[in-house]
Design a protein around this motif. Structure first.
Motif, PDB file in Angstrom:
ATOM      1  N   UNK B  39     -85.102 -11.900   9.243  1.00 28.37           N
ATOM      2  CA  UNK B  39     -85.973 -12.827   9.957  1.00 28.37           C
ATOM      3  C   UNK B  39     -86.748 -12.178  11.098  1.00 28.37           C
ATOM      4  N   UNK B  40     -86.021 -11.486  11.969  1.00 26.12           N
ATOM      5  CA  UNK B  40     -86.669 -11.064  13.204  1.00 26.12           C
ATOM      6  C   UNK B  40     -86.068  -9.738  13.683  1.00 26.12           C
ATOM      7  N   UNK B  41     -86.910  -8.937  14.312  1.00 25.70           N
ATOM      8  CA  UNK B  41     -86.498  -7.621  14.774  1.00 25.70           C
ATOM      9  C   UNK B  41     -87.090  -7.372  16.158  1.00 25.70           C
ATOM     10  N   UNK B  42     -86.344  -6.606  16.953  1.00 29.37           N
ATOM     11  CA  UNK B  42     -86.879  -6.195  18.255  1.00 29.37           C
ATOM     12  C   UNK B  42     -86.405  -4.775  18.554  1.00 29.37           C
ATOM     13  N   UNK B  43     -87.068  -4.170  19.519  1.00 27.87           N
ATOM     14  CA  UNK B  43     -86.653  -2.845  19.997  1.00 27.87           C
ATOM     15  C   UNK B  43     -87.208  -2.672  21.398  1.00 27.87           C
ATOM     16  N   UNK B  44     -86.550  -1.817  22.183  1.00 29.73           N
ATOM     17  CA  UNK B  44     -87.101  -1.553  23.511  1.00 29.73           C
ATOM     18  C   UNK B  44     -88.485  -0.919  23.393  1.00 29.73           C
ATOM     19  N   UNK B  45     -88.732  -0.264  22.283  1.00 29.87           N
ATOM     20  CA  UNK B  45     -90.063   0.273  21.989  1.00 29.87           C
ATOM     21  C   UNK B  45     -90.742  -0.655  20.980  1.00 29.87           C
ATOM     22  N   UNK B  46     -91.730  -1.443  21.404  1.00 30.32           N
ATOM     23  CA  UNK B  46     -92.340  -2.432  20.511  1.00 30.32           C
ATOM     24  C   UNK B  46     -92.928  -1.822  19.240  1.00 30.32           C
ATOM     25  N   UNK B  47     -93.395  -0.583  19.326  1.00 28.14           N
ATOM     26  CA  UNK B  47     -93.984   0.034  18.139  1.00 28.14           C
ATOM     27  C   UNK B  47     -92.947   0.177  17.025  1.00 28.14           C
ATOM     28  N   UNK B  48     -91.718   0.457  17.416  1.00 23.25           N
ATOM     29  CA  UNK B  48     -90.665   0.575  16.403  1.00 23.25           C
ATOM     30  C   UNK B  48     -90.393  -0.774  15.749  1.00 23.25           C
ATOM     31  N   UNK B  49     -90.407  -1.810  16.548  1.00 22.41           N
ATOM     32  CA  UNK B  49     -90.183  -3.141  15.987  1.00 22.41           C
ATOM     33  C   UNK B  49     -91.299  -3.496  15.003  1.00 22.41           C
ATOM     34  N   UNK B  50     -92.507  -3.113  15.360  1.00 22.32           N
ATOM     35  CA  UNK B  50     -93.632  -3.414  14.448  1.00 22.32           C
ATOM     36  C   UNK B  50     -93.539  -2.626  13.148  1.00 22.32           C
ATOM     37  N   UNK B  51     -93.102  -1.395  13.260  1.00 23.14           N
ATOM     38  CA  UNK B  51     -92.908  -0.605  12.046  1.00 23.14           C
ATOM     39  C   UNK B  51     -91.861  -1.262  11.140  1.00 23.14           C
ATOM     40  N   UNK B  52     -90.842  -1.835  11.758  1.00 23.48           N
ATOM     41  CA  UNK B  52     -89.790  -2.488  10.964  1.00 23.48           C
ATOM     42  C   UNK B  52     -90.365  -3.680  10.178  1.00 23.48           C
ATOM     43  N   UNK B  53     -91.359  -4.329  10.767  1.00 21.02           N
ATOM     44  CA  UNK B  53     -92.019  -5.434  10.061  1.00 21.02           C
ATOM     45  C   UNK B  53     -92.891  -4.894   8.927  1.00 21.02           C
ATOM     46  N   UNK B  54     -93.701  -3.917   9.249  1.00 20.17           N
ATOM     47  CA  UNK B  54     -94.660  -3.450   8.249  1.00 20.17           C
ATOM     48  C   UNK B  54     -93.987  -2.676   7.120  1.00 20.17           C
ATOM     49  N   UNK B  55     -92.933  -1.921   7.441  1.00 20.54           N
ATOM     50  CA  UNK B  55     -92.375  -1.009   6.435  1.00 20.54           C
ATOM     51  C   UNK B  55     -91.036  -1.447   5.868  1.00 20.54           C
ATOM     52  N   UNK B  56     -90.273  -2.208   6.612  1.00 21.39           N
ATOM     53  CA  UNK B  56     -88.906  -2.484   6.164  1.00 21.39           C
ATOM     54  C   UNK B  56     -88.681  -3.948   5.793  1.00 21.39           C
ATOM     55  N   UNK B  57     -89.723  -4.755   5.862  1.00 18.93           N
ATOM     56  CA  UNK B  57     -89.600  -6.113   5.341  1.00 18.93           C
ATOM     57  C   UNK B  57     -89.131  -7.162   6.328  1.00 18.93           C
ATOM     58  N   UNK B  58     -89.050  -6.846   7.618  1.00 18.62           N
ATOM     59  CA  UNK B  58     -88.681  -7.870   8.585  1.00 18.62           C
ATOM     60  C   UNK B  58     -89.858  -8.825   8.771  1.00 18.62           C
ATOM     61  N   UNK B  59     -89.550 -10.130   8.927  1.00 19.38           N
ATOM     62  CA  UNK B  59     -90.621 -11.135   8.937  1.00 19.38           C
ATOM     63  C   UNK B  59     -91.446 -11.113  10.210  1.00 19.38           C
ATOM     64  N   UNK B  60     -90.788 -10.934  11.345  1.00 23.17           N
ATOM     65  CA  UNK B  60     -91.559 -10.900  12.588  1.00 23.17           C
ATOM     66  C   UNK B  60     -90.853 -10.020  13.600  1.00 23.17           C
ATOM     67  N   UNK B  61     -91.607  -9.536  14.572  1.00 24.79           N
ATOM     68  CA  UNK B  61     -91.002  -8.794  15.676  1.00 24.79           C
ATOM     69  C   UNK B  61     -91.203  -9.558  16.964  1.00 24.79           C
ATOM     70  N   UNK B  62     -90.285  -9.330  17.884  1.00 20.22           N
ATOM     71  CA  UNK B  62     -90.398  -9.947  19.212  1.00 20.22           C
ATOM     72  C   UNK B  62     -90.204  -8.847  20.260  1.00 20.22           C
ATOM     73  N   UNK B  63     -90.585  -9.180  21.516  1.00 17.04           N
ATOM     74  CA  UNK B  63     -90.564  -8.159  22.550  1.00 17.04           C
ATOM     75  C   UNK B  63     -89.211  -8.038  23.260  1.00 17.04           C
ATOM     76  N   UNK B  64     -88.468  -9.104  23.315  1.00 17.25           N
ATOM     77  CA  UNK B  64     -87.276  -9.150  24.157  1.00 17.25           C
ATOM     78  C   UNK B  64     -86.076  -9.534  23.280  1.00 17.25           C
ATOM     79  N   UNK B  65     -84.985  -8.795  23.447  1.00 19.20           N
ATOM     80  CA  UNK B  65     -83.834  -9.095  22.576  1.00 19.20           C
ATOM     81  C   UNK B  65     -83.275 -10.485  22.794  1.00 19.20           C
ATOM     82  N   UNK B  66     -83.516 -11.081  23.973  1.00 22.14           N
ATOM     83  CA  UNK B  66     -83.044 -12.464  24.177  1.00 22.14           C
ATOM     84  C   UNK B  66     -83.689 -13.423  23.179  1.00 22.14           C
ATOM     85  N   UNK B  67     -84.887 -13.091  22.760  1.00 26.24           N
ATOM     86  CA  UNK B  67     -85.540 -13.950  21.758  1.00 26.24           C
ATOM     87  C   UNK B  67     -84.826 -13.891  20.414  1.00 26.24           C
ATOM     88  N   UNK B  68     -84.132 -12.778  20.171  1.00 29.95           N
ATOM     89  CA  UNK B  68     -83.356 -12.674  18.928  1.00 29.95           C
ATOM     90  C   UNK B  68     -82.032 -13.416  19.071  1.00 29.95           C
TER      91      UNK B  68
END
Lengths: 378, 378, 378, 378
Positions: B39-68
Motif C-alpha cells: 500500500x504505502x512506503x516511506x523513507x528518510x530519503x524521499x527519492x528512495x520512497x519514490x523509487x519503491x513506487x515506480x520500480x517495486x510496485x508500492x502504491x504510494x509514497x509518503x514523506x513521514x513514517x507517522x503517515x504509515x
C-alpha cells in the motif's frame, strides 16, 4: 656424521611411532641426517620393551628407565611415558649428559616444565618436545606466509582439536581421567597442541578466559566400580595475544563426528590461512591482493615445495600421513643432534610456554575471570 | 483470505529485499499464503520512497513514517530503517493497532527491546523480527534433528558470522561505526544472528565472557576528517547455556577472506550438525549410530524435503539464495498475519532475548569477567 | 524505454519460474531493464493458465496458443511447453512478427532447429533460447577467464549433469520417456545444458562417440500397464572440439546421490576452471603462474564482481539461487528486446548448435562409431 | 614364520618406496606378517644399488639383475625397473623358482603380460603386481560396500587420474615419452591404475572407444635436440562393462592444477561411492535408503574400521599417506608369501586384464571405433 645412539623410554603406541620415525627419516632423507642406532629400550611393562627389541629393531631392553638415562652408549633419551613421569626421567637424563626428546605435555604444570628448562639451560644439551604438528609442511608453510607478511597484521588466531574417542560413557577409567596423573584432560592431551600452534603462528598468549566441561563425570574402573573423573572432556578458551590479536581455542575428546580435527585459522589484515588435520595435505590461503573477480581461498596441496616435505615425494598431494609427521620431526631432531645445538624447535622452552598458558586456563576456568599468563624468566 | 495490506518504512537495500520477498512469496507459494497489497512506503530519503513506487510496485509514497504507522489502509508495518529508529516506529505502529515486522537488531539495547515486547504483549498484535536465517530450510532442518534427539544431548554449540566488507581502512565513517546510532558494531550487525541461531538451536545463554576488538580505530568522514570509531570490528564470546552446554561465538566484519560466512556447529552426545551460509544449500549431519565403517558427516543438500523449502523447487540442490530466504520468512509472516496470531517466530521476544545477551557481552568485554545474562520477565 | 509486452505459452513449473524472473529482473535491476507487462498467458491445461492470472500477475488467459502468437498487444512470445510443440509455436510467433524466447531443447532435432533459425534470420527478430546456466555469474566468469587467456590453451573440456529424480523404477511413464514426444531422454533434457556450456566455453564440438543407456526399460502408465521407455536414462559422450581439445560428457537423470549436479571443468596449458551447480556460488580457478609454494585451486565466491551478479547483492556469497538464474537471464533478454537486437545470447543459433551435436550423439551411440557433427549453414 | 628373503631389482624412487614399505610393514603389523630379510639389490646404475645398501638396509648389491633372479638366498624378486624390462626379469625369476612382485604396468602389451601369466601359472609361484591403490583402505571399503549390495546394481563406473607434472613443455625428453620403451604415455603410467580400479570395483570392461592426445609433440633431449614424443599426454576412454554398466576414464599427466588426483565414482541403483586420492583419507558414500530429509553423501574418514588400516592408527583421520599405501600392500604380499599361495591380489592376471584393455584402447583410438576387448584364456 656419526650415528646417533638412542635410548627409548616408553614402548607403547607412541614409542612405536617414534621407532618407525627414526627408520623412515634415515631412509627418506638419506645422508642429510645422521644414521640412527636404536640402542636400548625400556617400558614399565617389560613385555612391551621386549616387543620393541623383537619387532622394531631395538638392540636391547632393560627393566628400569634409570639404566637408559645413565647408559654409556646413549646420546639421546627419547621419553614416551605417561605425563607424570616426564620431569623425573628428563632431569635424570640431563644430569647424565644426555640430550632429551620428550613427548608432550612436557610436565603436569609450568613449575615442572620450568625446572626442566632450567636444567636444560644449565646443561647446554639439546632438548626437543613432541609438538610435531608445527613441523608439518602445511603448518610450516602457514608460518612462512605469516613471516613474509602475506596475510598482513594478525587480527584473529583460533584453533581447535576435536576428536571423539572419549565421548562415549563406555570408555573405561584410566590414568588419563585422573588429574593427579595427567594434569588435565582434553586440555593437556590435545589442547596443548592448539596452544603450541597458535603461539608458533601468532606469538605469545597474554590473557585467557576459559570454560572446562566434564560431560561424563564418572567412568567404570577395571574392578567394575564407578570412579569420579577429575579432568576436563572439553576446554574452551578466549585468548589475547601480546601482539593485540585475539582468538578462541576449543579442545575436546568428546567432539562427536570429529575424528582427528586439529585445525587453526589465522586472519590478518591482508590475507588468511587455515588448516585442518582431517585434510592434512591441504593448506588454505586467501590473498586479498588478488584481483577482486578472481580472489578466493586457495587450496594448496602439500608437496615438495613446502618446508619439511622436500625429499619425500615427487609431486604434491602424493599423500603424507601420521608416520611421515614423525619422520619429519625426527629429521629436525637428528639435524639438531648432529649439530650439537638447536637449529630448529620446538624445545623444552616451547613446552614451558604451553604449560604456562595451560596453568592460566585452569585458573581462569575455576575463577570465571580473565587471567594474565604468568611467564617464567630463563 | 483477504489481502494483507503492508506499509513499508525504509526503502534502502533491505526495503528492496523485503519488497521482492512479498511478491515472490505470493508467486512461489500461491494460495497457501494470503495475497499481498503493497500500500504505502516511506523513507528518510524521499527519492528512495519514490523509487519503491515506480520500480517495486508500492502504491504510494509518503514523506513521514507517522503517515504509515497511522494509515487506515495498512495492516502491518514493516520496519527497515537504521537501528536507532526501530523502537519509536514500532511503538507507534503498535499504538495504532498495526502488526509489526521489524528488522534486527530490534533495539539498541535490552531496555528498548523490553519496552517493545511489553507494548506488543499488551496489544495482542502479531510481531516479527528479521532473523531470517533460523527460518532457512537448512537451519530449520538442524533444529528438527535436534528436537528429534538425532544428536542426543547438546554438549557444545558455537557460531560465527565472518565477513570482510569493513576490514579495509578505506571504508568511510558511517552511522554503523557510531555506538550512539548502532548500539554496537559487528556484534549487533552480524553477531546478533549468531546469538539468535544458537539460542534457537541450543536454548538460552546464561553467562558470557567476551572480547571486543576494534582493528581500525579511526575512519574518514564525508568531510575528510578522521573520526573515532566507537564500535567493535570483531566480538568473541565464550557462552554458557542454561542447559549446561557451552560454546563460542566469533562475529567480525573484518574477517579477511570470509565473504558471508554465517555458520554454526552443534555437537551432541549422539551426533552433530553444522552449517555455513557460504554453502547455504548444504547441512552437515553426523550420526554416531551409523555402523562404524560407514559413518561420516552427511552433506544433506537442501530441497523439497526440508522445512520451508517445500513448494519452491522440484529437486534438492536446485539452488536457494538470499532472496529466497526472505520469501520463506515472508511466507511465515503472512501465515501469521492471516491467522491473526503467531504460528511461528521469531517474534519481538526473540529479539529481546538476543538483546539481553548483547548487553551482557558488552558488559563482560568491558569488565574482563564472566557475566550472567539478565533476563526480563514478560 | 517502453514496457515489454509478454505473452506466455505454458504455465507449468517453468512458466512459473519465468513469471517470477520477469518481476524480479525489474525489481532487482531497476531502470537498467525495460518495464515488463505480463499481458497474456495460455496453457494446454486452462486451469494452469487461470492460476497464472490469479497468482502470478498475468493480465488475461486465453485457450489457444495461436491467440498469443497472433495477439496485437504482445511484443515477445515466451514458450515453456513440451519439447515437441516448440517449433510450431515459435514459427507462428515469428510469422506474426513477435520476438521469441523458447525453452530448451529448441526442437526435437537439428532439422527443426534449423527451420527456426532460418525463419528467425529472415525475420530480423530477436530470439533467445533458455540456456540459463551460461548466463550464471560463475559460468560467465569462467568464460571471461578463458577469453583473457588466464588458463592458456584449452586442452580438455568436460561436463556432467547428474540428477537422480528418474532413477527409481516407481517414477511413472510420461511424455519425457517417449522418444516421439521428447526427442531423447537425459540427453535432451539435461545433456543439452552440458553441450551448450562446453561449446560456450571451448568452442564447437566436431566429432563424438557416445553410449546411451536405459536402466529402467519399462515404466507404469496411468492405466497401470507397463510401457516401453524409448529414451536414454544416461548418455556418455567422448567429444572432440574443432580447436583440437577433447573431453567427455556424462548426462543422467538416474545418477544416484547427485541432486542437481551440473558441472564442468576446462583444463588449459596455464590454468584450469571448474564448477558444479551443487555449489553454484563457487567457481574454482587454478593459476599455474602463482608461485609454486602457494598455488592451488581458488574457490572464488560468486558476488558483485562477477558478470551478471552486479546489482543484486552487496557482498559475495550472499547467495544466488535458481530464481536468480532466471532473473539474470531475463535481464539479458529484456536488454536485447529494448535494443531490438541481440546484444547477448544464447539465441536460436545456439539452440541449433546443440541440436546438431545431439543428433550426432544419437547417431554415434546407435553405430558404435565416431561421428562428425554435421553443421548447417545459415 | 620364517623371514622372507627379498631381492630388489631397481633402486630408484620406487625401489626406495618398496624398501621403506617392507620395514614399515614389519613395524606396523608385527607378528601378523613374516619378518623380512632385505638380501640383495641391483640397479642399472650401480651407484643407486650401493645407496640402497648404505641407506636402506639392503645386505649387498650386485651388478647384474640375473644375479638376483638366480640367487640362492632369495625367495621373492621385486621388480621396480622401467616398463620394457619387466617381462624378461620376471620370466627369469619365475624360471629360477622365485616368487615375483612386479611394478605396473606389468608389460608393454597384453602379449607380454600373457606370457608372464602362463609362466606364473605353470610355476605355481606367487605373483603380485603393483596396483597398490585397490589395497588402500578407502578403496577396499568401497569394494566392500559394493560387494554387500550397499549401492545396488552398478550403473555407472568412471575414473580419472590427473596429474600435471608433464604438462610443461620444459620437461625434457625421457624414456617415458618413447613408445618403444614405455608402451604408452599417460595411459600406461597412470591410466592403468584407473583401469585396474574400475575392473576391481565393477568387473571386466568389454568394449572401449577412446581418444589419445599429445599436447606437447616434441621435447628437448639431453643433447639439446628436439625429439618427437610418441606417446599420449592424455587418454580418454568410453568403456562398457560386461555387467551392462558403462563409464568413462580420463588419464592425463598434463591436467593443470591436479597434482595426484586418482579418483573414481561408482553409481548404483541404490547408492554411490566416490573417492579421490587428493583427499585419500576420505571415502564418499551415498545411501538412498536413508530418510529423504537426512540423506546425503557421507564423508567417511579412513581409520581402524576399514580393511587394511586396522593395526596402524588408533583413531580415524589420523592420516595415512603414500608410504602407508605401500606398507599395506607389502603386508598383503608378505601374507601371501608366508602362505605360499595367493590369499589376496592383485596378481599377474590382474596385470594382464589391464593390459588387454590398454591394447584395446590404443586400437580404438587409432581407428575411431568402438573395439571389443580381447581376453586371453589362462
Amino acid at each position: 656424521m656419526q650415528a646417533v645412539r638412542i635410548g627409548l623410554v616408553g614402548a607403547g603406541f607412541m614409542g612405536k611411532i617414534h621407532s618407525i620415525a627414526y627408520r623412515n627419516a634415515a631412509m627418506l632423507f638419506g645422508h642429510e641426517v645422521p644414521a640412527v642406532d636404536p640402542v636400548v629400550v625400556t617400558d614399565f611393562d617389560p613385555a612391551l620393551a621386549e616387543r620393541a627389541v623383537s619387532d622394531w629393531g631395538w638392540s636391547r631392553s632393560v627393566r628400569d628407565w634409570h639404566e637408559v638415562t645413565s647408559s654409556n652408549d646413549v646420546d639421546v633419551v627419547d621419553i614416551c611415558t605417561p605425563n607424570d613421569t616426564h620431569v623425573d626421567i628428563a632431569l635424570d637424563a640431563l644430569a647424565h649428559g644426555k640430550h632429551v626428546l620428550c613427548e608432550k605435555p612436557l610436565a603436569l604444570d609450568a613449575d615442572g616444565a620450568h625446572r626442566l628448562c632450567q636444567a636444560a639451560a644449565a646443561s647446554g644439551l639439546v632438548t626437543q618436545v613432541g609438538f610435531v604438528y608445527r613441523q608439518w609442511p602445511g603448518v610450516a608453510m602457514a608460518r612462512k606466509l605469516i613471516d613474509e607478511g602475506a596475510i598482513g597484521d594478525v587480527r584473529t588466531a583460533r584453533a581447535q582439536f576435536l576428536l571423539d574417542y572419549n565421548g562415549n560413557p563406555d570408555v573405561p577409567m584410566s590414568w588419563r581421567f585422573d588429574r593427579n596423573r595427567a594434569g588435565s584432560g582434553a586440555l593437556g592431551d590435545v589442547g596443548s597442541h592448539c596452544i603450541d600452534l597458535l603461539q608458533f603462528l601468532a606469538g605469545p598468549i597474554s590473557h585467557v578466559a576459559a570454560r572446562m566441561q566434564t560431560f561424563i563425570p564418572r567412568r567404570t574402573a577395571h574392578d567394575g566400580s564407578l570412579v569420579d573423573v577429575s579432568v576436563d572432556d572439553q576446554t574452551e578458551i578466549l585468548a589475547d595475544f601480546e601482539s593485540g590479536a585475539s582468538g578462541t581455542i576449543l579442545a575436546s575428546w568428546a567432539g562427536t563426528g570429529h575424528k582427528c580435527d586439529l585445525g587453526f585459522e589465522v586472519i590478518g589484515s591482508r590475507g588468511s590461512v587455515s588448516f585442518s588435520w582431517e585434510r592434512s595435505n591441504e593448506l588454505r590461503f586467501f590473498d586479498s591482493t588478488d584481483p577482486a573477480d578472481r580472489q578466493g581461498y586457495r587450496t594448496i596441496l602439500v608437496g615438495p615445495a613446502h618446508p619439511g616435505a622436500d625429499g619425500i615425494h615427487t609431486v604434491a598431494a602424493q599423500g603424507l600421513g601420521y608416520t611421515d609427521a614423525f619422520a619429519i620431526a625426527a629429521r629436525n631432531t637428528l639435524r639438531n643432534l648432529a649439530a650439537g645445538r638447536v637449529l630448529s624447535g620446538p624445545t623444552f622452552v616451547d613446552g614451558l610456554r604451553v604449560a604456562e598458558v595451560t596453568d592460566a586456563v585452569i585458573h581462569a576456568a575455576a575463577d570465571g575471570s580473565r587471567v594474565a599468563v604468568t611467564r617464567r624468566t630463563l
